[in-house]
Structure formats: C-alpha cells, structure tokens
Scaffold this motif. Structure first.
Motif, mmCIF file in Angstrom:
data_model
loop_
_atom_site.group_PDB
_atom_site.id
_atom_site.type_symbol
_atom_site.label_atom_id
_atom_site.label_comp_id
_atom_site.label_asym_id
_atom_site.label_seq_id
_atom_site.Cartn_x
_atom_site.Cartn_y
_atom_site.Cartn_z
ATOM 1 N N GLU A 192 0.847 -1.197 0.000
ATOM 2 C CA GLU A 192 0.000 0.000 0.000
ATOM 3 C C GLU A 192 0.882 1.247 0.000
ATOM 4 O OE1 GLU A 192 -2.856 -0.038 3.110
ATOM 5 O OE2 GLU A 192 -3.755 -1.952 2.505
ATOM 6 N N VAL A 193 1.256 1.673 -1.173
ATOM 7 C CA VAL A 193 2.084 2.876 -1.330
ATOM 8 C C VAL A 193 1.464 3.754 -2.411
ATOM 9 C CG1 VAL A 193 4.286 1.938 -0.521
ATOM 10 C CG2 VAL A 193 3.604 1.567 -2.889
ATOM 11 N N ALA A 194 1.388 5.047 -2.140
ATOM 12 C CA ALA A 194 0.783 5.968 -3.096
ATOM 13 C C ALA A 194 1.806 6.851 -3.791
ATOM 14 C CB ALA A 194 -0.257 6.843 -2.389
ATOM 15 N N ASN A 195 2.928 7.110 -3.121
ATOM 16 C CA ASN A 195 3.883 8.078 -3.664
ATOM 17 C C ASN A 195 5.280 7.856 -3.098
ATOM 18 O OD1 ASN A 195 3.721 9.119 -0.998
ATOM 19 N ND2 ASN A 195 2.003 10.430 -1.610
ATOM 20 N N SER A 196 6.178 8.782 -3.391
ATOM 21 C CA SER A 196 7.569 8.676 -2.953
ATOM 22 C C SER A 196 7.696 8.640 -1.436
ATOM 23 C CB SER A 196 8.385 9.863 -3.494
ATOM 24 O OG SER A 196 8.305 9.955 -4.888
ATOM 25 N N VAL A 197 6.877 9.422 -0.756
ATOM 26 C CA VAL A 197 6.941 9.475 0.703
ATOM 27 C C VAL A 197 6.641 8.102 1.300
ATOM 28 C CG1 VAL A 197 5.926 10.490 2.776
ATOM 29 C CG2 VAL A 197 6.357 11.928 0.770
ATOM 30 N N ASP A 198 5.653 7.419 0.737
ATOM 31 C CA ASP A 198 5.304 6.081 1.221
ATOM 32 C C ASP A 198 6.431 5.085 0.955
ATOM 33 O OD1 ASP A 198 2.866 7.067 2.014
ATOM 34 O OD2 ASP A 198 1.801 6.382 0.221
ATOM 35 N N VAL A 199 7.094 5.236 -0.198
ATOM 36 C CA VAL A 199 8.232 4.364 -0.511
ATOM 37 C C VAL A 199 9.334 4.546 0.525
ATOM 38 C CG1 VAL A 199 10.066 3.863 -2.169
ATOM 39 C CG2 VAL A 199 7.741 4.312 -2.988
ATOM 40 N N VAL A 200 9.646 5.796 0.831
ATOM 41 C CA VAL A 200 10.692 6.087 1.812
ATOM 42 C C VAL A 200 10.333 5.487 3.174
ATOM 43 C CG1 VAL A 200 11.845 7.934 3.104
ATOM 44 C CG2 VAL A 200 11.515 8.157 0.631
ATOM 45 N N ALA A 201 9.056 5.606 3.551
ATOM 46 C CA ALA A 201 8.619 5.054 4.837
ATOM 47 C C ALA A 201 8.813 3.537 4.876
ATOM 48 C CB ALA A 201 7.157 5.412 5.082
#
Length: 394
Positions: free
Chosen positions: A281-290
């Motif tokens: 469940e990832v929507a964008n770059s911020v989610d990838v980093v998390a």
C-alpha cells in the motif's frame, strides 16, 4: 599592491561595484577600500556613507591603530532587507523568508497541487508570504525581491514556463507579473532543480565549480553547475534527465508520450507503482521512503534498482560534463544509502576512470531546503548586483 591599484584604477568603480568588495562580510576600513580600488579616500568615504545610509553596510568596530585614532571598520549588513524564496513542486510548496545572506528567518511547507493552475497557486503563495514576513518580524517594505522555482522548463529571462508537462494551464504564464503585482517587488523564476543546484552550491559547496544536482522525486531532473555558473540551455530545458531513455530499453509508457524514459522506470512514482503491483500500500515517494526506513527488503531493493537505472543515465552525463561532484536530492534520496548505492555502482563501473578519479557522489546536505536556499540566493544576487545597488542609491 601597485599592480592591484592599477588594475582597479583603469576602470570606473561606482558605489555598486565597490559594494561587491564588502559582500564577503570581512570588515574593512575606508583606507582598505581605497588601497584596493586605487580611488581617492574622499571618494571612498562618500560611497561608504551612502551605503551606511542605505543600511547595506554597518559599522563593525575599529581596526588596530598604527598611531592616532583607530580607524572605523565596516561590513556588509545582510539584515538590511529580506527576500522571499518559493519552491513549488508537483504537489507541495515550501516558502522561506531569508536575509540577504540566505539565513532562514521564517518558513512554511504545505501540500499544494501545481495542477490547480497559476492563479490559485500564486495567490496562495502571496498570502503565505505576507504572513511569513510578519512572522520574521519584518515589514513588507523590507522585501527586496522574490525567487521562485517551478517544476518544469522556464525561460529564465522572462520567468515564464515553457510547455511544462506536469503544469496544466501554466504554459507562458506571467509568473513574475502576477506575483510582482501582489508583492510589489521584482520576481525571478527558474526551474526547480536549477534553484536546488544553486542552493546546494551556495550553502554547501561554494568552492566546487563543476557540480551536478539530481532531484529524484515525482519526476527526475538535474541542475548543472559548470565553471561556477548554472547552465540553463537554449530553452531552459538543460538537465531534463527524466526524459532520457533508460539504458534497459523498457517499454513503460511515460507521461511525455514516449516510452522507457528514466522517469517512467526510476522516479519515486515509478517505484511506488511497482510496489503497488506487488501488493504494498504505497501511493507516492513518501510512502516508498517510509517502507524503506521500516526495513522492508523489497522496497529497499526497488529503490536500489532505481538508483542503478539513474546511474546508467548519469554515467553518460559524467562522460559529457565531467563534474567533480554529484549531489542527490529529492524525496526518494531520503530513503538513505540504497538509492546512492545503486547510482554509485553503475557510474563507477561504466564511466572512464579519468572522469571518476576524483568524483564524489553524495546525498544532499540541505535537508529539503535546497530549493528555497537557491531561490533566496537567486533573488538576493539580483538585488545586490552592482547595477541594482547603483540604481537603489542613485
């Protein structure tokens, strides 16, 4: 000293040109300035008085006496005025009010969709700006200028975006005119990655004359510093790495209309899309980093692979431009060493040893502030130029 005096004496030195000698912040006496420029002390004294009256220089004490009364010293006063720095991304805006040396006095960051169009976005920028100036304890009358970074190609001389792919409604928009009318000061505009390169260069690596700043976020782009100056290209499109074909020859469609572009396979959005296809469940770059920071192995491997794709394109850039430093910034760079490891792996393998012998590849040190620091430097440089100082005082 005689040769130096001759060099300066052969050309006229106005108030603005003399002021440039003081911008390094080093205290000097009137006699120091007279010796450096070769001009009469009476001329120097009159010009120093003008700069003092304008608040651009300030007394800093007294120099050591060589007999008699100690001479007064003067230095640049960066607090004389403030500038507004604006870093607009695809989905966010960061603003800062700084002094003329780039020290941040107040700042603000919030989500803001560039796709909302210039009227909505720029009106919001002006509203925040007025509040930030007050938060910094300054008046609107203290504002010397505005620097703006936009996420697309910009004709720097006019400040107008040129066919920006992710900025619907912005093509040929009069950004300087719109903000200038709202804030009453000159507005300078450039591509967002160019101002990031300026910010990193000005604050972290001022002695590095050949630097490549690479932003990896929703898109991918580069700011090129060569011989200490930013390279913009004929139409302001220099450094558009995101739409160079990735070496792997992928057929992934890109929003530019082509297929296999670096942005389509290695941007933060591309990594997020790949991870979603694997059930995350990832929507964008911020989610990838998390995910990466949370220790997710699949996400870490995906980011490293993105680094390899980026490294493949940068290897060609290294051979073409021969930078001594590559700085990696943008949201995806916050994933830690995974992105940099992939980039380094390919560049050091594919580029010629001569080009990589002294090449450093590092993460941005400005922690998301590169854009506003560069926008500040751009606006301050315009206000403090010799011509602008002459016009201000005369």
């Amino acid at each position: 000293m005689a040769e130096e005096n001759v060099k300066f004496a052969t050309r006229p030195t106005g108030v603005g040109e003399m002021f440039q000698l003081l911008r390094d912040g080093q205290p000097r006496t009137r006699a120091d300035l007279a010796a450096t420029t070769g001009q009469a002390r009476s001329t120097i004294a009159a010009r120093v008085d003008l700069l003092l009256a304008a608040g651009l220089v300030t007394p800093t004490g007294e120099a050591a006496s060589t007999g008699g009364r100690p001479p007064a010293t003067f230095a640049f006063n960066p607090g004389a005025r403030v500038v507004l720095a604006v870093d607009l991304g695809a989905t966010h805006v960061r603003l800062a009010v700084t002094d003329l040396a780039g020290t941040v006095l107040s700042e603000h960051h919030e989500p803001l969709a560039i796709a909302d169009g210039p009227d909505i976005v720029l009106d919001r920028v002006a509203t925040i700006a007025l509040r930030l100036i007050g938060n910094a304890g300054r008046r609107v009358a203290d504002l010397a200028g505005v620097g703006v970074g936009l996420p697309g190609p910009v004709e720097h001389s006019s400040g107008r975006p040129i066919n920006p792919p992710i900025m619907p409604g912005w093509d040929d928009a009069d950004v300087p005119g719109h903000l200038g009318q709202l804030l009453g000061v000159p507005v300078l505009v450039d591509n967002d990655v160019n101002i990031m390169a300026l910010g990193e260069h000005a604050t972290e690596y001022p002695l590095v004359d050949h630097l490549l700043f690479v932003k990896v976020a929703t898109g991918i782009g580069a700011g090129i510093i060569s011989d200490g100056h930013i390279l913009r290209g004929a139409q302001g499109a220099a450094g558009d790495l995101g739409h160079i074909a990735a070496p792997g020859g992928s057929d992934v469609p890109c929003r530019c209309g082509n297929a296999g572009c670096l942005e389509a396979v290695a941007s933060g959005q591309a990594v997020a899309t790949s991870l979603r296809a694997q059930g995350f469940e990832v929507a964008n770059s911020v989610d990838v980093v998390a995910l990466v920071r949370g220790g997710n192995l699949v996400a870490s491997q995906a980011v490293r692979e993105a680094g390899r794709e980026i490294g493949g394109v940068l290897a060609a850039c290294v051979s073409m431009l021969n930078p001594s430093m590559i700085v990696i910034g943008g949201v995806l760079a916050e994933a830690g060493e995974h992105l940099l490891a992939g980039i380094r792996e390919v560049i050091y393998t594919r580029s010629l040893p001569l080009a990589t012998q002294h090449l450093r590849i590092v993460a941005s040190h400005t922690k998301g502030r590169a854009g506003v620091l560069g926008a500040s430097a751009m606006a301050a440089e315009h206000f403090l130029s010799s011509e602008a100082i002459d016009n201000l005082i005369n």
